[in-house]
Scaffold this motif. Sequence first.
Motif, PDB file in Angstrom:
ATOM      1  N   UNK A 178     -11.791  13.450   0.685  1.00 43.70           N
ATOM      2  CA  UNK A 178     -12.042  12.024   0.502  1.00 43.70           C
ATOM      3  C   UNK A 178     -10.723  11.272   0.378  1.00 43.70           C
ATOM      4  N   UNK A 179     -10.643  10.131   1.029  1.00 43.48           N
ATOM      5  CA  UNK A 179      -9.447   9.307   0.986  1.00 43.48           C
ATOM      6  C   UNK A 179      -9.374   8.539  -0.326  1.00 43.48           C
ATOM      7  N   UNK A 180      -8.188   8.547  -0.928  1.00 40.68           N
ATOM      8  CA  UNK A 180      -7.907   7.780  -2.136  1.00 40.68           C
ATOM      9  C   UNK A 180      -7.289   6.449  -1.715  1.00 40.68           C
ATOM     10  N   UNK A 181      -7.759   5.352  -2.296  1.00 38.25           N
ATOM     11  CA  UNK A 181      -7.273   4.036  -1.920  1.00 38.25           C
ATOM     12  C   UNK A 181      -6.767   3.284  -3.146  1.00 38.25           C
ATOM     13  N   UNK A 182      -5.582   2.681  -3.016  1.00 40.50           N
ATOM     14  CA  UNK A 182      -5.008   1.854  -4.083  1.00 40.50           C
ATOM     15  C   UNK A 182      -4.500   0.555  -3.466  1.00 40.50           C
ATOM     16  N   UNK A 183      -4.488  -0.518  -4.237  1.00 39.67           N
ATOM     17  CA  UNK A 183      -4.073  -1.812  -3.727  1.00 39.67           C
ATOM     18  C   UNK A 183      -2.991  -2.425  -4.610  1.00 39.67           C
ATOM     19  N   UNK A 184      -1.901  -2.830  -3.964  1.00 40.73           N
ATOM     20  CA  UNK A 184      -0.835  -3.576  -4.629  1.00 40.73           C
ATOM     21  C   UNK A 184      -0.946  -5.028  -4.161  1.00 40.73           C
ATOM     22  N   UNK A 185      -1.081  -5.942  -5.098  1.00 38.23           N
ATOM     23  CA  UNK A 185      -1.265  -7.354  -4.760  1.00 38.23           C
ATOM     24  C   UNK A 185       0.056  -8.109  -4.931  1.00 38.23           C
ATOM     25  N   UNK A 186       0.423  -8.837  -3.889  1.00 40.38           N
ATOM     26  CA  UNK A 186       1.628  -9.663  -3.903  1.00 40.38           C
ATOM     27  C   UNK A 186       1.191 -11.118  -3.807  1.00 40.38           C
ATOM     28  N   UNK A 187       1.605 -11.944  -4.764  1.00 39.12           N
ATOM     29  CA  UNK A 187       1.221 -13.356  -4.783  1.00 39.12           C
ATOM     30  C   UNK A 187       2.454 -14.235  -4.607  1.00 39.12           C
ATOM     31  N   UNK A 188       2.295 -15.262  -3.770  1.00 37.90           N
ATOM     32  CA  UNK A 188       3.374 -16.223  -3.588  1.00 37.90           C
ATOM     33  C   UNK A 188       4.443 -15.807  -2.609  1.00 37.90           C
ATOM     34  N   UNK A 189       4.232 -14.741  -1.857  1.00 38.75           N
ATOM     35  CA  UNK A 189       5.188 -14.289  -0.841  1.00 38.75           C
ATOM     36  C   UNK A 189       4.434 -14.029   0.457  1.00 38.75           C
ATOM     37  N   UNK A 190       5.013 -14.461   1.568  1.00 41.02           N
ATOM     38  CA  UNK A 190       4.398 -14.249   2.866  1.00 41.02           C
ATOM     39  C   UNK A 190       4.702 -12.886   3.438  1.00 41.02           C
ATOM     40  N   UNK A 191       4.039 -12.559   4.539  1.00 40.55           N
ATOM     41  CA  UNK A 191       4.242 -11.246   5.156  1.00 40.55           C
ATOM     42  C   UNK A 191       5.668 -11.070   5.674  1.00 40.55           C
ATOM     43  N   UNK A 192       6.310 -12.174   6.049  1.00 38.64           N
ATOM     44  CA  UNK A 192       7.685 -12.066   6.525  1.00 38.64           C
ATOM     45  C   UNK A 192       8.630 -11.519   5.476  1.00 38.64           C
TER      46      UNK A 192
END
Length: 261
Positions: A178-192
């Motif tokens: 089974x794949x383990x999934x985690x999320x890191x959230x970045x606020x106020x910064x664009x993909x660039x």
Amino acid sequence: MASGPEAGEGDGRVTAAVLIIGDEILSGRTQDTNLRDIARYLGVLGIDLAEARTVPDVLEEIVAALNALRSRYDYVITTGGIGPTHDDITADAVAAAFGVELEEHPEILAMMERRWGGELNAARRRMARVPVGGDLVKNPVQGPPGFTIGNVFVLAGVPQIMRGMLEDVGPRLRGGRVTVSRTVRVEGSGEGQIAAPLEAVARAHPQMSLGSYPFFGPDGYGSNLVLRGRDPAEVEAVVGELTAALRQAGVENVREVEPAA
């Protein structure tokens, strides 16, 4: 953007594809939800949904897509095109792909006779056709069952019925890790701003999947960086590595969130 291992690399994964069949999906008249439900169901089993295609009710196109997918992936699940009308040609296409004839399955005929009684008309008998050598997939909701042949599972297009059939498919599949999934959230910064550190971490861990999913709203903007892998310890370490790389690049508003987005 996303990065990660390609399907069929011989890395021990169990892979699957979905083939969605029907003019009504391509025209926009019907909104498909089956792909989402199948992906979630397979994920619990540790099976990677590696590809999805949508094709019209054209025999040659269904056959070509099915042959391409079944030769590349461990399993193929099709949805749609097994009803009683003239454009329900999935059974014909599957039989053609496998080079076998269609036959009226006695168990399906008996079931339909019990349900409807009397003489079965031609339209209803179409739903009893199964490729020679195929086995049935139970339909606990209503109507005739689906069927399976080789590594292909043919299910109904109606979401409620499809989900019921899927419960009979699951026990027949070989699961994976089974794949383990985690999320890191970045606020106020664009993909660039986050692209370079994200790419560096992705290159250092080619067996993991790292994806950037931007969000915009009244409360601001940013990206959810989703990390997926099969080794929980590695995923945990990469979360820390990615967070450190982002902060080193000047991205300050970084935090892990649950559940994964």
